[in-house]
Design a protein around this motif. Structure first.
Motif, PDB file in Angstrom:
ATOM      1  N   SER A 221       0.839  -1.187   0.000  1.00 21.83           N
ATOM      2  CA  SER A 221       0.000   0.000   0.000  1.00 21.83           C
ATOM      3  C   SER A 221       0.876   1.240   0.000  1.00 21.83           C
ATOM      4  N   ALA A 222       0.352   2.321  -0.551  1.00 19.93           N
ATOM      5  CA  ALA A 222       1.132   3.544  -0.701  1.00 19.93           C
ATOM      6  C   ALA A 222       0.282   4.744  -0.352  1.00 19.93           C
ATOM      7  N   CYS A 223       0.949   5.875  -0.202  1.00 19.76           N
ATOM      8  CA  CYS A 223       0.276   7.146   0.062  1.00 19.76           C
ATOM      9  C   CYS A 223      -0.679   7.464  -1.083  1.00 19.76           C
ATOM     10  N   PRO A 224      -1.913   7.888  -0.772  1.00 23.45           N
ATOM     11  CA  PRO A 224      -2.854   8.207  -1.857  1.00 23.45           C
ATOM     12  C   PRO A 224      -2.435   9.407  -2.693  1.00 23.45           C
ATOM     13  N   LEU A 225      -1.468  10.206  -2.207  1.00 21.98           N
ATOM     14  CA  LEU A 225      -0.987  11.367  -2.958  1.00 21.98           C
ATOM     15  C   LEU A 225       0.327  11.085  -3.671  1.00 21.98           C
ATOM     16  N   MET A 226       0.672   9.814  -3.846  1.00 22.11           N
ATOM     17  CA  MET A 226       1.858   9.499  -4.647  1.00 22.11           C
ATOM     18  C   MET A 226       1.694  10.109  -6.030  1.00 22.11           C
ATOM     19  N   PRO A 227       2.707  10.744  -6.595  1.00 18.84           N
ATOM     20  CA  PRO A 227       2.584  11.327  -7.932  1.00 18.84           C
ATOM     21  C   PRO A 227       2.120  10.302  -8.960  1.00 18.84           C
ATOM     22  N   ALA A 228       1.240  10.750  -9.852  1.00 21.95           N
ATOM     23  CA  ALA A 228       0.673   9.833 -10.847  1.00 21.95           C
ATOM     24  C   ALA A 228       1.754   9.201 -11.714  1.00 21.95           C
ATOM     25  N   ARG A 229       2.824   9.935 -11.980  1.00 21.65           N
ATOM     26  CA  ARG A 229       3.896   9.396 -12.817  1.00 21.65           C
ATOM     27  C   ARG A 229       4.525   8.174 -12.170  1.00 21.65           C
TER      28      ARG A 229
ATOM     29  N   PRO B  64      13.727  -4.236 -17.484  1.00 21.32           N
ATOM     30  CA  PRO B  64      13.353  -2.837 -17.280  1.00 21.32           C
ATOM     31  C   PRO B  64      14.467  -1.889 -17.714  1.00 21.32           C
ATOM     32  N   SER B  65      14.055  -0.760 -18.252  1.00 17.45           N
ATOM     33  CA  SER B  65      15.006   0.261 -18.651  1.00 17.45           C
ATOM     34  C   SER B  65      15.501   1.018 -17.427  1.00 17.45           C
ATOM     35  N   ASP B  66      16.534   1.848 -17.620  1.00 17.22           N
ATOM     36  CA  ASP B  66      17.045   2.659 -16.517  1.00 17.22           C
ATOM     37  C   ASP B  66      15.979   3.619 -16.008  1.00 17.22           C
ATOM     38  N   GLU B  67      15.161   4.134 -16.914  1.00 19.58           N
ATOM     39  CA  GLU B  67      14.100   5.067 -16.509  1.00 19.58           C
ATOM     40  C   GLU B  67      13.063   4.367 -15.633  1.00 19.58           C
ATOM     41  N   LEU B  68      12.635   3.157 -16.041  1.00 16.66           N
ATOM     42  CA  LEU B  68      11.660   2.424 -15.235  1.00 16.66           C
ATOM     43  C   LEU B  68      12.251   2.053 -13.881  1.00 16.66           C
ATOM     44  N   THR B  69      13.517   1.652 -13.859  1.00 16.85           N
ATOM     45  CA  THR B  69      14.159   1.315 -12.589  1.00 16.85           C
ATOM     46  C   THR B  69      14.189   2.512 -11.657  1.00 16.85           C
ATOM     47  N   ALA B  70      14.463   3.702 -12.198  1.00 16.88           N
ATOM     48  CA  ALA B  70      14.481   4.910 -11.376  1.00 16.88           C
ATOM     49  C   ALA B  70      13.092   5.236 -10.840  1.00 16.88           C
ATOM     50  N   LEU B  71      12.049   5.035 -11.656  1.00 15.44           N
ATOM     51  CA  LEU B  71      10.685   5.308 -11.199  1.00 15.44           C
ATOM     52  C   LEU B  71      10.269   4.336 -10.094  1.00 15.44           C
ATOM     53  N   ILE B  72      10.656   3.075 -10.227  1.00 13.39           N
ATOM     54  CA  ILE B  72      10.337   2.094  -9.186  1.00 13.39           C
ATOM     55  C   ILE B  72      11.028   2.464  -7.883  1.00 13.39           C
ATOM     56  N   ALA B  73      12.293   2.899  -7.959  1.00 11.61           N
ATOM     57  CA  ALA B  73      13.012   3.290  -6.746  1.00 11.61           C
ATOM     58  C   ALA B  73      12.402   4.539  -6.115  1.00 11.61           C
ATOM     59  N   ALA B  74      11.868   5.436  -6.959  1.00  6.49           N
ATOM     60  CA  ALA B  74      11.273   6.668  -6.433  1.00  6.49           C
ATOM     61  C   ALA B  74       9.956   6.408  -5.717  1.00  6.49           C
ATOM     62  N   ARG B  75       9.342   5.238  -5.900  1.00  7.88           N
ATOM     63  CA  ARG B  75       8.109   4.906  -5.184  1.00  7.88           C
ATOM     64  C   ARG B  75       8.356   4.614  -3.702  1.00  7.88           C
ATOM     65  N   GLU B  76       9.548   4.176  -3.361  1.00  5.28           N
ATOM     66  CA  GLU B  76       9.832   3.643  -2.042  1.00  5.28           C
ATOM     67  C   GLU B  76       9.427   4.584  -0.900  1.00  5.28           C
ATOM     68  N   PRO B  77       9.772   5.892  -0.940  1.00  3.92           N
ATOM     69  CA  PRO B  77       9.401   6.745   0.209  1.00  3.92           C
ATOM     70  C   PRO B  77       7.897   6.871   0.419  1.00  3.92           C
ATOM     71  N   TYR B  78       7.095   6.667  -0.610  1.00  2.00           N
ATOM     72  CA  TYR B  78       5.647   6.868  -0.506  1.00  2.00           C
ATOM     73  C   TYR B  78       4.906   5.629   0.018  1.00  2.00           C
TER      74      TYR B  78
END
Length: 540
Positions: free
Chosen positions: A296-304, A320-334
């Protein structure tokens, strides 16, 4: 006065001999009573017969062949020949079971004579009608399963498997309960015997296509009418959206597929693992690694970030591409943080990522609702990586909409710092539950192992001795028939896999259990788990 001649009796033998079934032309190997007894108990212990009998209710006329006997004969056929066909099941029930086994199943001790085609045909048709009673009973909308239908009629019938009609929903859930019980009974037996007491693995869920005898709709030459396939609810299988369709497949079940039969969670397996045989259709559902709860994640996680994996094909997910890997890592704090592990009731507690003494994000909404004042400025040693990462300026900032919603309209996690999730709170989304964040490094490390095990077991289900992928092994038409036959195949396969696993992993010095006489009760179900290594001995 009629001049028609009376019908001759007995009927013409030539026509009877040309009509299925054909009795065996050579001696049939006799099925041991121990095998029949084993699968009779498996069926009884699953608890599905009371559900079927309650739905069937009292009916006028002769009782006919018991549905229980047909299902047992099908499992014996799968065990003996790998085929879940009514023709093979009837042949074994008529000519390969002992008189004791036939009497116990309600088939009568006297078997039909192979030299009398009329007796064989009559016995076979009674056997088929018993299976038809079951499929008609559980079918959401009854129709002729052996006739190709106009496309508009087929569309109406297919829609009934997805609508919200209360009676349709009830029958779909009943069918789901039946096949779930069938698939899980061998696993429950193995757990009761102690075979899996040392198992501490993960559970993986994956879909696998199950071909059926189906062709795409075509136009009838004589009338120009569009005619639908016999399997009106079958679709075309696509491999995760890549490439052309490969084969017609049976319809999907409402729940996830059968995981690796030996992969049982170490706790609360009976409620955390409701698995059934599932088959893929034209729009397969994503199948992430599953455990106890969703990430589960914060409901205000950025849509991207929230939609980072939406619409990706199989190639993009596997590599996964480098861009997708970076987006997955950016989800962690939320992601919501675990506050309290699951208790004996299966409830688990999560905390808002902005709450606590070490929040992973900053959130103006949280500060406003919980009246948290501004954070006091502190000196930071810029050469210390831990101090830099812990500073509020280094953490992602949640951006609520302006103006923000009223408190009563906000998600529960926003106006209270923690939430408790109970079993069943997620409804149909429960099948996507997982402890590890999807595509995160920890998820990938666990997924690769479980994926290999699941694909290996899918391969064993489609192997030489027992081939779920061959539609010739499941000839009955219709969604209910295909679902039940697939469930029986998986149940027998689970029984085989777990038995082989036990023989491989049991210490050589462990003594066998005593082979006490076991009787299948005629009046009630015996739900006590088996103990020790041995299967039930023959029925006396």
């Amino acid at each position: 006065m009629s001049t028609a001649k009376p019908r001759a009796w007995p009927p013409r033998t030539t026509r009877a001999r040309a009509t299925r079934p054909r009795p065996p032309t050579k001696p049939t190997a006799q099925i041991p009573d121990a095998v029949t007894s084993h699968y009779t108990r498996l069926l009884d212990d699953s608890g599905i017969m009371p559900l079927i009998d309650a739905e069937l209710g009292p009916r006028p006329g002769p009782a006919g062949v018991p549905i229980r006997a047909v299902l047992v004969a099908l499992m014996v056929s799968i065990h003996h020949s790998g085929k879940a066909t009514l023709a093979e099941a009837w042949r074994l029930a008529a000519f390969a079971l002992s008189a004791t086994a036939r009497e116990h199943l309600g088939l009568g001790a006297d078997r039909p004579s192979a030299d009398d085609p009329h007796a064989c045909l009559a016995d076979n048709r009674r056997f088929y009608r018993a299976f038809d009673r079951l499929t008609s009973l559980l079918d959401v909308v009854r129709h002729d399963r052996r006739t190709r239908l106009p496309q508009h009629q087929a569309d109406l019938l297919a829609t009934a498997w997805q609508d919200t009609d209360p009676d349709h929903t009830r029958k779909r859930e009943l069918l789901q309960d039946i096949i779930t019980a069938l698939v899980l009974t061998p696993v429950r037996w193995a757990k009761g015997r102690g075979y899996l007491r040392h198992f501490r693995g993960d559970v993986g869920i994956d879909t696998t296509a199950t071909p059926v005898f189906a062709r795409p709709p075509h136009v009838r030459r004589s009338t120009g009418e569009l005619i639908a396939s016999t399997e009106i609810t079958a679709g075309w299988h696509h491999s995760a959206g890549n490439g052309p369709p490969s084969t017609a497949t049976a319809p999907p079940s409402p729940s996830p597929p059968a995981p690796a039969p030996c992969s049982v969670p170490s706790r609360n397996w009976h409620s955390a693992w409701s698995s059934t045989p599932r088959t893929n259709a034209s729009a397969p559902t994503p199948s992430p690694l599953c455990a106890h709860w969703p990430s589960s994640a914060c409901p205000l996680m950025p849509a991207r970030l929230a939609q980072a994996t939406t619409g990706l094909d199989d190639t993009a997910i596997r590599t996964p591409s480098d861009e997708l890997t970076a987006l997955i890592a950016a989800r962690e704090p939320y992601l919501l943080r675990l506050k309290q592990s699951a208790n004996t009731g299966g409830s688990i507690r999560f905390q808002c990522p902005a709450a606590g003494t070490s929040p992973s994000v900053t959130c103006p909404r949280f500060d406003r609702l919980h009246q948290r004042g501004p954070i006091r400025a502190t000196a930071v040693d810029l050469t210390d990586a831990r101090q830099r990462a812990a500073h509020v300026a280094a953490k992602p900032r949640v951006l609520p909409p302006a103006p923000d919603h009223k408190t009563r309209d906000l998600p529960k996690i926003c106006h209270q710092q923690t939430i408790t999730l109970h079993p069943g709170d997620l409804g149909h989304l429960d099948k996507f539950r997982q402890d590890l964040a999807y595509l995160s490094p920890s998820w990938r490390g666990t997924y690769s192992t479980v994926r290999a095990m699941t694909e290996g077991l899918n391969g064993r289900l489609k192997g030489h001795d027992l081939d779920l992928s061959d539609p010739k092994n499941r000839l009955a038409h219709g969604r209910v028939a295909q679902t039940i036959l697939a469930a029986l195949l998986v149940a027998v396969a689970n029984d085989h896999f777990l038995d082989q696993w036990r023989h491989t992993h049991q210490p050589p010095d462990e003594p066998d259990a005593s082979a006490e006489t076991f009787e299948i009760p005629a009046e009630h179900l015996d739900r006590s788990p088996l103990t020790g290594r041995s299967r039930p001995p023959p029925v006396p």
